[in-house]
Each structure stands twice: as C-alpha cells, then as structure tokens.
Scaffold this active site. Structure first.
Site, PDB file in Angstrom:
ATOM      1  N   GLU A 468       0.836  -1.209   0.000  1.00 47.72           N
ATOM      2  CA  GLU A 468       0.000   0.000   0.000  1.00 47.72           C
ATOM      3  C   GLU A 468       0.870   1.258   0.000  1.00 47.72           C
ATOM      4  OE1 GLU A 468      -2.943  -0.275  -0.846  1.00 47.72           O
ATOM      5  OE2 GLU A 468      -3.118  -2.421  -0.463  1.00 47.72           O
ATOM      6  N   HIS A 471       1.827   2.147  -3.484  1.00 43.00           N
ATOM      7  CA  HIS A 471       0.769   2.967  -4.113  1.00 43.00           C
ATOM      8  C   HIS A 471       0.876   4.415  -3.631  1.00 43.00           C
ATOM      9  CE1 HIS A 471      -1.551  -0.010  -6.233  1.00 43.00           C
ATOM     10  NE2 HIS A 471      -1.880  -0.696  -5.160  1.00 43.00           N
ATOM     11  N   HIS A 474       3.430   6.429  -5.332  1.00 41.69           N
ATOM     12  CA  HIS A 474       2.954   6.790  -6.676  1.00 41.69           C
ATOM     13  C   HIS A 474       2.121   8.073  -6.599  1.00 41.69           C
ATOM     14  CE1 HIS A 474       1.299   4.893 -10.679  1.00 41.69           C
ATOM     15  NE2 HIS A 474       2.100   5.912 -10.900  1.00 41.69           N
TER      16      HIS A 474
END
Length: 677
Positions: A468, A471, A474
C-alpha cells in the site's frame, strides 16, 4: 454555507474532519454540482474558438470542490461508515452518476472537444497535453456522446442503477462481516492459537461484555484462527461463515445484485458498440483485448497448474501423515500449509512477529523511501483526522520542500471495510504556476495492540504495508500538470507496479536490517531468519498463482461474454473455477457474492492486472538487483519515468524508458520457482 463548500482554512489545506457533520454532505454535494455545472456552462458558452486551453484544460480543472467533497465522503464511507453515511451514499451516488452523464452527453460541450481533437495535428502540444486531449475525447466518445437521444436516455438509466447496485453490494458485504462472530467458551478450543491472538480475542469479548474469546471475520481475527486453530470443526465453521457472505438468501444476499451488475454492464457496453464489458474496459488498458487477457492467464495457468497439483498432493500426504486427514478441505489449507512450512523451513510466523512491531515497520518503510527517493516523514499533530487511530505525517524532500501530506489508518473497526487500500483526499496538479501537493492515505486492517503487547505484524501484513505504501509513493511523488493524469490515474494494469515492486524490499537483508528489530531486546533479525524468509518465499507459489488466476478467470467469465443466459450465480462460478479447482467445492459458499474488487471496486475485467503487474515488478526489480537495491541511479530512473509521470504517457513507453526494454515474463516465473534459473 457548509464548511465543505469553502476553501479549507486548515494546515496545508487539509480536510476539516472535526467540523464536518453528516447532514452537511448532501447540501454540499448539491451546491458543488451547481458550481461545477456553471463552470461547464462557461466553457460551452465561451464565444472564442475552441482551443486546448479554453476547452480541454478548463474541463480538466473544473469541479475541483466537487472532487474534494467526493473524496472525503467516499473515503469515509469505506473507512468510517455508519447507517447515516450509507443512506447519504445511496442518495448521492445516482446524483453524481447523473452529473457525470450530464457532462459526457452534453452535445455542445462535445462539439467543442471534438473541434479541438480534430485539429490536433495543427496544435503544438506537449506529450502530456496530447494524452489529456485523447483522454478527454475518449471520455465522451466511449460514454455515449455519439448516441441518439433515445439511447442516451437508456445509458443514463443504466448508469444510475449501476451506481446504486454497486453501493448496495458493498454495504451488504460489510454488514455480513460485522454481523458474524464466534464466541468460544471452552479453553481447549483455543489449542494451537498464538498467545497474542488469544489475548486479542479475549479483549474483543470483554469490549462486547461477553465471557470467553470472540473470533470475527475481520482479517486480524480470521487469519490467525484459520491458520493455527487445532479444532478442525471450528475452522470449518469460521471458513464457511466467511465464504457465505452475501449468499444467505436473505436481505443481505448479493446474488441478484451480481446478476444485475453483470447484465447491466454488458447492456451498457453493447449500447456503446462494444461486444462485451471487457472489450469496453480493456480498450484503455495495456492488455487491450479480452483475448490477450485470456491468453496471458492461460499461459500462466499452463506453467502454474503442474506445480500447484504437485504441491497439493504433498499437502494431502502431509495432512494424512500428521492427523489421518483423508480428504483435504478448504479450511485445512492454511493450517496444514503453515505446519508444512514450519517443518520444511523451520519458519514460524509467530517467531517472526516480534521483529515486526508496527511502529518499526512504519519507520522501516519510511527509511526505504528516504534511501530510494530522498523523502523525509515527520509525524505532525496539527492535522484533523476522522478517527483517533489515524496517524498524520508531513512529507518533505532533501531540500525541505513539501512533497505530500500522508495519512495512515491501520486497525480494524466496525465502520471500516476489510482489506487494505491507498486513496487520496487531494490530488496533485500544477495550477496558476503553483504545484499543489497531494494528500495521500493508506488504510489497512492490522492486528491491534493488546494490554500486554504492541501491534506485532505477521510477515504477510508487513508485505501488505509495503504494498500500500508503494501505491502511496505513486501518489506522493506525482508531478504532472493535470489532475486527471496525476499519481495513480494510470492504466489499471499498470497501477499495481509501484505497489508490488516495493514488496520486494521485504525479502532483502539490506532493507530488513533497517527495521526488523525485536520489540523487546532491539536485536536485529538474524541472517538465518532472513535466509529462511527468502527461501520460503516460493513456498506453495504454484497454489497461490493458481488461486490468483482463478479469480482473474472468474472476473472474465462475468464480464468477457454475454451474461444474459446466466441464471444462477453459484453454478456459473463452478464452471468458471472448473480448470483451477484443487479443493472440493463447499456447497454453502460462493465467492462472487463478496468479490468486492470486481462488483464494487474498479477491478471489473481487471483482476488479471495483479499478475500482469507481477511480470512488470519482477522484471523491474531484477534491474534494481543488478545494480543494488538502493542504487540512486536506478531509483531516480524509476521515480522520474514511473512514479512521477502518472498517466501522462502510454505505460509501456514509460516502462521502457526506465528499463530499456519491454518486461520479460521469465523474471516472474523464475522468482516464483515455476521455471529453473
């Protein structure tokens, strides 16, 4: 005026959670929609010739306040919901769906967009602007702009109904999860369970004024029980309860919802001129076609199935040898797999947990991000949160510049759905020459601290946190001009690359030494244990791969063909699983009725992307391994070409710019031990 409709006068312009009342949401949504409509009207009525700036760019920056209200509301609906919020969601979702249709079906607006699109060869646009223009044009053409008025009306009805059905599906799954618990009153029934799990179960029972030990379907309660409990009958009871969510033939049953969602998606795709829902979805993915997805999954199946069958055979023999089990059932899988893993590798997850205190793992992932990308995380307490468990951080770079605000919400509670996810409360974009930095959040369901122990993570929870956080990076490192191309706004089969690649650091000595320290003695994890973690990484990889493939095939079976003839969810599911089944079917269970990824989330025709992204991440990590896992040159290339670029270019172009070549599936198969080095 509601606090939601004003500029948030808060530190870093963060969401003012403590000032928001549930009653504020509906009027705030309506006002924000009015404002967004006025912005659209201004674009349509602009007397100037349609240009990229006055039409495409203006459209992308419109509805900013509406987007922020939506992100706050729907994140609360996932992480801290209530009956009130769920009722509001049922009212507001069709209104938002209608507004979305108002934009994509607005003929005058589409004319302006089409004018700019048709003249694109004569425009001087950056790569990002070209991508935005293509994306905006497709958002109209792929959503009914070219339909007749009659068909546009049909589309609106379908979209409105789908928005309500998907919400109802998710509400039912959450209600089923919260509804079930198993009270244990005989201490003998706790045999095999780790001490921390027993303590947590007792604490949970006490919190509900019950005597004994309480086990629920929340992952931190369910997983240890199904993995360690010696009582086979209780494992069976719990596993059946978990597999029966949405399949009780009662008010919370999801069978009709599944059939309606699948059939409406198909009807919608046909209306838009596509053969199936998958054909519609995959046109905007790296895979491009359902045929490509099927061949990808079946090629993997061909490699994984022999290994999976062999592993299953060995597990059967082991269970028979150990306990005389003549027929291995689904509720035996985790239990005997864990025992076999302990025997083969002398590796017990419970022996690892003391090295993975949650706070240490958080610091560890921060250190990894610092070494790779020069990020610094400072916990701050001036930011409002929606629950006392939520942690907040200010993220800066080596120059001290603000990169992001970061929220982390780690423990289960009644208002939070199961699983783990990354989300955002504010996107990154560059507007009026100001680089607006994002507000990113990760939400998990980890083992809570008890009276005697801090939160100690299983190794699986450690990799989940890294996943996670990948992510989150990102989102945090996004550096694009337009909000709709920023951060994780990428093709769905590319979005898992940043998350899955970061998991690799959990298996590396150099990374583990940064944070894997015994919570009592501060002793750094031994290299012997690190080696065992690495060696056991491919344990039952055949069975795990087969399981993931089976979910991908089930997804495609619902969305890659005409679902109209499907009358019964369970029998359809049995057909879809036929080629991947190892364990006997459990008649009382059905996966589709709680398969939230594809019936509530955004993974319809996209579940294959987990495996697709594994090919990318294995190939990309091989590049890191060749030069060193903290190599600055490689990490900078990954940041500049993948993490910061969002959806500004075709993902394969971005990947090749980072790697110098297209990804090779051999790296994944080697890592999984499915082919020899």
């Amino acid at each position: 005026m509601s606090v939601l409709n004003q500029y948030f006068d808060t530190p870093f312009n963060t969401a003012p959670f403590s000032k928001i009342k549930n009653k504020d949401f509906l009027p705030a949504f309506k006002k924000a929609i009015q404002e967004a409509k006025a912005e659209i009207d201004a674009i349509v009525k602009n007397p100037e010739v349609p240009s990229f700036q006055n039409t495409i760019e203006a459209l992308d920056f419109s509805g900013e306040q509406l987007d922020r209200i939506s992100s706050i509301f729907f994140n609360l609906n996932s992480a801290e919901t209530s009956d009130d919020i769920q009722k509001i969601a049922q009212k507001v979702s069709p209104i938002l769906s209608e507004f979305s249709n108002d934009i994509t079906l607005n003929e005058d607006l589409f004319k302006r967009v089409k004018t700019v699109f048709d003249s694109k060869d004569n425009l001087t646009l950056t790569t990002e602007q070209q991508t935005l223009l293509d994306k905006k044009y497709k958002s109209f053409s792929r959503n009914g702009a070219n339909l007749s008025e009659e068909k546009k009306l049909q589309l609106r009805k379908i979209d409105k109904k789908l928005s309500q059905l998907k919400l109802k599906f998710g509400e039912n799954v959450l209600a089923e999860t919260n509804k079930y618990d198993m009270l244990i009153t005989n201490k003998k029934d706790l045999s095999g369970l780790p001490e921390g799990t027993i303590e947590a179960a007792k604490q949970l029972a006490e919190s509900k004024n019950k005597k004994g030990w309480l086990v629920t379907l929340d992952y931190p309660s369910y997983i240890p029980f199904i993995t360690y409990a010696d009582n086979r009958e209780l494992r069976k009871k719990l596993a059946i309860a978990s597999g029966k969510k949405g399949f009780h033939h009662d008010d919370l049953d999801n069978q009709k919802n599944v059939l309606q969602i699948a059939k409406l998606r198909f009807k919608r795709a046909q209306l838009l001129g596509y053969k199936t829902h998958s054909h519609f979805v995959l046109e905007e993915r790296m895979a491009k076609t359902p045929e490509k997805v099927s061949s990808f999954l079946n090629e993997l199946l061909e490699k994984a199935k022999p290994a999976a069958k062999q592993e299953f055979k060995e597990l059967e023999a082991f269970a028979k040898d150990l306990d005389g089990i003549s027929k291995l059932e689904k509720w035996d899988s985790a239990y005997y797999s864990e025992k076999l893993k302990q025997k083969l590798f002398d590796l017990d997850d419970e022996k690892l947990k003391p090295f993975f205190k949650l706070e240490n793992v958080i610091n560890g992932v921060f250190l990894v991000a610092q070494k790779l990308y020069g990020l610094h995380f400072e916990e701050i307490h001036s930011i409002d949160t929606y629950h006392q468990d939520v942690l907040t951080y200010k993220v800066t770079n080596n120059k001290g510049e603000l990169i992001s605000i970061f929220y982390a919400d780690f423990f289960p509670r009644a208002g939070k759905r199961n699983g783990a996810w990354m989300t955002s409360f504010k996107p990154q974009c560059i507007k009026n020459n100001v680089n607006e930095r994002p507000h990113i959040s990760i939400v998990c369901n980890f083992t809570k601290p008890t009276k005697s122990k801090p939160s100690l993570l299983t190794f699986n929870e450690v990799t989940t946190l890294f996943h996670e956080f990948g992510h989150a990076l990102h989102g945090m490192l996004a550096n694009t001009t337009y909000p709709s191309l920023s951060g994780t706004c990428v093709f769905w089969d590319f979005v898992e690359l940043p998350s899955q690649i970061l998991e690799n650091w959990c298996y590396e000595k150099e990374a583990l030494e940064l944070f894997a320290k015994h919570y009592e003695t501060e002793e750094v994890i031994s290299m012997e244990l690190v080696q065992k973690i690495k060696t056991s990484a491919t344990f039952h990889e055949g069975m795990q791969t087969l399981r993931q493939i089976s979910f991908g095939l089930l997804d495609m079976s619902w969305h890659g063909q005409d679902p109209t003839p499907i009358k019964e969810v369970k029998s359809h599911e049995l057909n879809a699983f036929e080629n991947t089944r190892l364990f006997p079917d459990v008649a009382e269970n059905c996966m589709s009725t709680s398969f939230s990824h594809i019936f509530q989330g955004g993974y319809s025709s996209g579940y294959y992307s987990y495996k697709w992204a594994e090919v990318l991440d294995a190939d990309a990590f091989e590049f890191f391994k060749e030069h060193g896992i903290f190599n600055k040159e490689v990490s900078t290339k990954f940041k500049n070409n993948v993490l910061s670029k969002g959806g500004t270019e075709d993902p394969m172009i971005l990947y090749k710019r980072f790697r110098g070549q297209e990804p090779k599936p051999e790296a994944l198969l080697k890592r999984a031990g499915l082919i020899k080095n």
